[in-house]
Design a protein around this motif. Sequence first.
Motif, PDB file in Angstrom:
ATOM      1  N   GLU A 198      56.206  52.375  36.160  1.00 39.62           N
ATOM      2  CA  GLU A 198      54.867  52.940  36.290  1.00 39.62           C
ATOM      3  C   GLU A 198      53.858  52.361  35.305  1.00 39.62           C
ATOM      4  O   GLU A 198      52.681  52.655  35.410  1.00 39.62           O
ATOM      5  N   THR A 199      54.284  51.560  34.341  1.00 39.90           N
ATOM      6  CA  THR A 199      53.359  51.063  33.331  1.00 39.90           C
ATOM      7  C   THR A 199      52.716  49.741  33.720  1.00 39.90           C
ATOM      8  O   THR A 199      51.754  49.330  33.086  1.00 39.90           O
ATOM      9  N   ARG A 200      53.227  49.058  34.725  1.00 42.28           N
ATOM     10  CA  ARG A 200      52.661  47.778  35.134  1.00 42.28           C
ATOM     11  C   ARG A 200      51.993  47.901  36.493  1.00 42.28           C
ATOM     12  O   ARG A 200      52.398  48.681  37.343  1.00 42.28           O
ATOM     13  N   ILE A 201      50.994  47.058  36.712  1.00 39.56           N
ATOM     14  CA  ILE A 201      50.325  47.035  38.001  1.00 39.56           C
ATOM     15  C   ILE A 201      51.230  46.335  39.013  1.00 39.56           C
ATOM     16  O   ILE A 201      51.848  45.332  38.712  1.00 39.56           O
ATOM     17  N   GLN A 202      51.346  46.902  40.194  1.00 43.09           N
ATOM     18  CA  GLN A 202      52.206  46.328  41.225  1.00 43.09           C
ATOM     19  C   GLN A 202      51.468  45.206  41.941  1.00 43.09           C
ATOM     20  O   GLN A 202      50.259  45.256  42.147  1.00 43.09           O
ATOM     21  N   ASP A 203      52.196  44.180  42.316  1.00 44.59           N
ATOM     22  CA  ASP A 203      51.626  43.025  42.989  1.00 44.59           C
ATOM     23  C   ASP A 203      51.610  43.288  44.491  1.00 44.59           C
ATOM     24  O   ASP A 203      52.599  43.106  45.188  1.00 44.59           O
ATOM     25  N   THR A 204      50.467  43.749  44.972  1.00 43.00           N
ATOM     26  CA  THR A 204      50.313  44.025  46.393  1.00 43.00           C
ATOM     27  C   THR A 204      49.063  43.310  46.887  1.00 43.00           C
ATOM     28  O   THR A 204      48.276  42.774  46.110  1.00 43.00           O
ATOM     29  N   ALA A 205      48.870  43.310  48.191  1.00 42.89           N
ATOM     30  CA  ALA A 205      47.684  42.679  48.764  1.00 42.89           C
ATOM     31  C   ALA A 205      46.416  43.374  48.268  1.00 42.89           C
ATOM     32  O   ALA A 205      45.398  42.728  48.004  1.00 42.89           O
ATOM     33  N   HIS A 206      46.489  44.692  48.122  1.00 41.82           N
ATOM     34  CA  HIS A 206      45.332  45.454  47.661  1.00 41.82           C
ATOM     35  C   HIS A 206      44.944  45.056  46.237  1.00 41.82           C
ATOM     36  O   HIS A 206      43.766  44.822  45.948  1.00 41.82           O
ATOM     37  N   THR A 207      45.935  44.982  45.333  1.00 44.81           N
ATOM     38  CA  THR A 207      45.617  44.628  43.944  1.00 44.81           C
ATOM     39  C   THR A 207      45.176  43.183  43.825  1.00 44.81           C
ATOM     40  O   THR A 207      44.309  42.857  43.023  1.00 44.81           O
ATOM     41  N   ARG A 208      45.743  42.293  44.647  1.00 46.32           N
ATOM     42  CA  ARG A 208      45.298  40.891  44.619  1.00 46.32           C
ATOM     43  C   ARG A 208      43.846  40.764  45.077  1.00 46.32           C
ATOM     44  O   ARG A 208      43.069  40.020  44.508  1.00 46.32           O
ATOM     45  N   ALA A 209      43.471  41.517  46.112  1.00 44.64           N
ATOM     46  CA  ALA A 209      42.103  41.484  46.597  1.00 44.64           C
ATOM     47  C   ALA A 209      41.140  42.004  45.519  1.00 44.64           C
ATOM     48  O   ALA A 209      40.062  41.426  45.317  1.00 44.64           O
ATOM     49  N   SER A 269      38.216  39.766  43.602  1.00 41.32           N
ATOM     50  CA  SER A 269      36.812  40.147  43.662  1.00 41.32           C
ATOM     51  C   SER A 269      36.238  40.395  42.269  1.00 41.32           C
ATOM     52  O   SER A 269      35.027  40.324  42.076  1.00 41.32           O
ATOM     53  N   ALA A 270      37.070  40.683  41.298  1.00 42.91           N
ATOM     54  CA  ALA A 270      36.604  40.969  39.940  1.00 42.91           C
ATOM     55  C   ALA A 270      36.391  39.720  39.111  1.00 42.91           C
ATOM     56  O   ALA A 270      35.854  39.802  38.007  1.00 42.91           O
ATOM     57  N   ARG A 271      36.786  38.559  39.605  1.00 40.72           N
ATOM     58  CA  ARG A 271      36.611  37.313  38.849  1.00 40.72           C
ATOM     59  C   ARG A 271      35.145  36.918  38.840  1.00 40.72           C
ATOM     60  O   ARG A 271      34.384  37.170  39.751  1.00 40.72           O
ATOM     61  N   PHE A 272      34.755  36.264  37.767  1.00 31.72           N
ATOM     62  CA  PHE A 272      33.368  35.812  37.655  1.00 31.72           C
ATOM     63  C   PHE A 272      33.245  34.355  37.979  1.00 31.72           C
ATOM     64  O   PHE A 272      34.039  33.568  37.719  1.00 31.72           O
TER      65      PHE A 272
END
Length: 62
Positions: free
Chosen positions: A44-55, A59-62
Amino acid sequence: MSKPKEEGATRRDFLKLAGTAAPAAIAAATISGKAEAAEPPVNETRIQDTAHTRAYLDSARF
């Protein structure tokens, strides 16, 4: 006047050991049999690598 010899490990001793231990560890890892891929940790402490999190990260990159 000379300094008295200190008991225990010194910085110089540590660097000598680190200089010889690192190549030995790499050699041992390459010589050992077949390598197995490590499974990604699922907790639960790490972000899971899914299509949603990749998207979101794209989108958050500058």
